[in-house]
Design an enzyme around this catalytic site. Structure first.
Site, short mmCIF file in Angstrom:
data_model
loop_
_atom_site.label_atom_id
_atom_site.label_comp_id
_atom_site.label_asym_id
_atom_site.label_seq_id
_atom_site.Cartn_x
_atom_site.Cartn_y
_atom_site.Cartn_z
N LYS A 83 -3.87 -21.43 3.42
CA LYS A 83 -4.34 -21.70 2.05
C LYS A 83 -5.86 -21.53 1.94
O LYS A 83 -6.39 -20.91 1.01
CB LYS A 83 -3.93 -23.13 1.65
CG LYS A 83 -4.59 -23.66 0.41
CD LYS A 83 -4.05 -23.00 -0.82
CE LYS A 83 -4.92 -23.29 -2.02
NZ LYS A 83 -4.32 -22.93 -3.27
N CYS A 106 -10.96 -24.45 -7.00
CA CYS A 106 -10.35 -24.02 -5.74
C CYS A 106 -11.27 -23.10 -4.95
O CYS A 106 -11.70 -23.43 -3.85
CB CYS A 106 -9.04 -23.29 -6.04
SG CYS A 106 -7.99 -24.21 -7.16
N1 SAJ Z 1 -13.84 -14.18 -10.34
C1 SAJ Z 1 -14.85 -13.22 -10.29
N2 SAJ Z 1 -14.52 -11.93 -10.03
C2 SAJ Z 1 -13.22 -11.57 -9.80
C3 SAJ Z 1 -12.20 -12.54 -9.84
C4 SAJ Z 1 -12.55 -13.85 -10.10
O1 SAJ Z 1 -16.04 -13.53 -10.49
O2 SAJ Z 1 -12.99 -10.36 -9.59
C5 SAJ Z 1 -14.20 -15.59 -10.61
C6 SAJ Z 1 -13.54 -16.13 -11.88
O3 SAJ Z 1 -14.23 -15.76 -13.03
C7 SAJ Z 1 -13.59 -17.62 -11.59
C8 SAJ Z 1 -13.40 -17.70 -10.07
O4 SAJ Z 1 -13.69 -16.41 -9.58
O5 SAJ Z 1 -14.85 -18.17 -11.93
C9 SAJ Z 1 -12.01 -18.10 -9.64
O6 SAJ Z 1 -11.03 -17.48 -10.46
P1 SAJ Z 1 -9.69 -16.81 -9.85
O7 SAJ Z 1 -8.92 -16.25 -10.97
O8 SAJ Z 1 -10.07 -15.89 -8.77
O9 SAJ Z 1 -8.94 -18.01 -9.13
P2 SAJ Z 1 -8.48 -19.51 -9.55
O10 SAJ Z 1 -9.49 -20.48 -9.05
O11 SAJ Z 1 -8.05 -19.60 -10.96
O12 SAJ Z 1 -7.13 -19.61 -8.62
C10 SAJ Z 1 -7.23 -19.38 -7.23
C11 SAJ Z 1 -6.13 -18.39 -6.81
N3 SAJ Z 1 -6.35 -17.94 -5.44
C12 SAJ Z 1 -6.33 -16.63 -5.11
O13 SAJ Z 1 -6.15 -15.75 -5.91
C13 SAJ Z 1 -6.51 -16.32 -3.66
C14 SAJ Z 1 -4.76 -19.07 -6.93
O14 SAJ Z 1 -3.74 -18.22 -6.44
C15 SAJ Z 1 -4.77 -20.40 -6.15
O15 SAJ Z 1 -3.52 -21.07 -6.24
C16 SAJ Z 1 -5.84 -21.28 -6.77
O16 SAJ Z 1 -7.10 -20.64 -6.57
C17 SAJ Z 1 -5.79 -22.63 -6.07
O17 SAJ Z 1 -5.26 -23.59 -6.66
O18 SAJ Z 1 -6.24 -22.73 -4.92
#
Ligand code: SAJ
Length: 420
Positions: free
Chosen positions: A212, A266
């Protein structure tokens, strides 16, 4: 053994959808939370969090009598712990909620029960939880002492669902099952198969815990790479968006997108659990966190530069200029402002800027408390009409319709590449 009653401890963004998923398969589910308001809301058939389609599933489950919430654990055949695991000072993981949850279920545990930890946790947390349970219930045998002969089975099974798509991903995603013994894993698989369409992939609890943390660290490192590129490209006069699109045409390159920083509960937290346990080895993971955490400050510097250019060109005083921030949520198309880098940038701008700071966030109706006085929530149209400096922070769907041609004469800071 059958699971007639399932208890979910912690009815937040993960616990409530999970409880609802079991209840929707006609299982009797007892949800437990210390938040009395959340418990009352759920028992009315309503929800206290925002997640598409969750409201309907909870309403039906409560109306049909399959889901009930309470503040005190009751006997059940399986217990899923989905409580927060934040970090405390020095980015050290804080297992206080897990300890409290384990101690709260200990008195109602019985022979044959299954206990699953779902909360994101440092390596060894499941074994630690098993010890807390064993200390509270010396009359029962636990896997760390009795192995396959244990009275209570224990496993670590991390949630991996994406906020905004929880009700789909909960059912479809494969599930990592980290039992403390083979029997523990088998029982955990049997439990999730009640609603899971994805596969159960079995390992041990320590590997599941690390898995995780690895998933979220992988994403953090990849975004940090993109954010670092955005700084380099700004210095070199190159469009980082075009660069990444070109590089991603390579069959083995897949760079994520830069932005104002990394937010949410997360990805900005979990990598620190690895750093806390392995500070010497986890150099790249720590640096990625630092790169992403420093991005909002870099964005503020860009805004200051644009305002300075605007001042020279317009002959106005700083207090007469308006800055508009587009987007406050921690990622697109959600209303969640907590741990949001966009919010951090907006707050820093509003604290620093002597004129009005307009905030555009189509997913909220009022600004959170504590925003500086000169900041106002406005519509997209108002901001586009009135602001001198426009700052794009979140690529919400609504912002994609903004006519870029109409912005040619304005001062723009675009952290999401929408105004290329
Ligand atoms: N972000 C970027 N660039 C990107 C993708 C995301 O800057 O290309 C930023 C987003 O804007 C945001 C942050 O990253 O601020 C996190 O967003 P996210 O969509 O990547 O992830 P979360 O936090 O909504 O959910 C993540 C997911 N983990 C992965 O994709 C590996 C989800 O599957 C997990 O279950 C979740 O964390 C968790 O609960 O741990």
């Amino acid at each position: 053994m059958m699971f007639n009653t399932i208890s979910v401890i912690g009815l937040g963004y993960i616990g409530l959808p999970t409880a609802a998923a079991f209840a929707s398969r006609q299982k009797k589910v007892i949800g437990v939370d210390i938040n009395t308001r959340a418990v009352e809301t759920i028992n009315r058939g309503d929800i206290h969090i925002v997640e598409p389609d969750l409201d309907v599933v909870v309403k039906t489950a409560v109306e049909q009598g399959y889901l009930r919430a309470t503040t005190r654990p009751e006997p059940a055949d399986a217990f899923l712990i989905a409580v927060p695991t934040p970090f405390k000072d020095g980015h050290q993981p804080d297992l206080a909620w897990v300890k409290a949850a384990a101690e709260s279920i200990a008195p109602v545990l019985k022979k044959g029960d299954l206990v699953i930890l779902e909360s994101t946790s440092p390596v060894g947390a499941t074994e630690q939880m098993a010890e807390w349970l064993a200390m509270a219930r010396s009359d029962l045998a636990f896997p760390q002492h009795a192995g396959e002969k244990a009275d209570v089975q224990i496993a670590y099974c991390p949630e991996r669902v994406l906020p905004g798509q929880v009700m789909v991903e909960l059912i479809k995603n494969d599930r990592v099952i980290g039992g403390m013994t083979s029997l523990c894993s088998q029982r955990a698989c049997d439990l999730y198969k009640i609603f899971l369409e994805g596969e159960c992939v079995v390992t041990n609890s320590r590997t599941a815990e690390m898995c995780k943390l690895t998933e979220n660290s992988f994403r953090d490192v990849n975004i940090a790479f993109a954010n670092e590129l955005s700084l380099i490209c700004a210095d070199q006069g190159i469009s980082v968006w075009e660069l990444i699109a070109l590089a991603n045409r390579h069959p083995r390159v897949n760079i994520l997108q830069p932005g104002p920083g990394v937010g949410g509960h997360c990805i900005a937290v979990d990598p620190w659990f690895i750093v806390a346990q392995n500070p010497v080895q986890a150099r790249l993971i720590r640096t990625a966190r630092e790169v992403n955490d420093s991005k909002p400050h870099w964005v503020l510097e860009q805004v200051k530069k644009k305002l300075a250019e605007c001042l020279v060109a317009s002959d106005k005083r700083p207090s007469e200029l308006t800055i508009a921030c587009f987007g406050l949520a921690f990622k697109p198309n959600i209303d969640d402002l907590r741990e949001s880098p966009a919010m951090e940038v907006a707050q820093m701008i509003a604290d620093w800027h002597q004129g009005v700071t307009q905030l555009v966030e189509p997913n909220i109706h009022e600004l959170p408390k504590g925003m500086p006085e000169r900041s106002v929530l406005v519509t997209q149209e108002e901001a586009l009409r009135q602001a001198d400096v426009l700052v794009m922070l979140v690529d919400h769907q609504q912002f994609k319709t903004i006519d870029v041609e109409g912005l040619r004469s304005r001062w723009l800071v675009d952290t999401k590449g929408l105004w290329r």
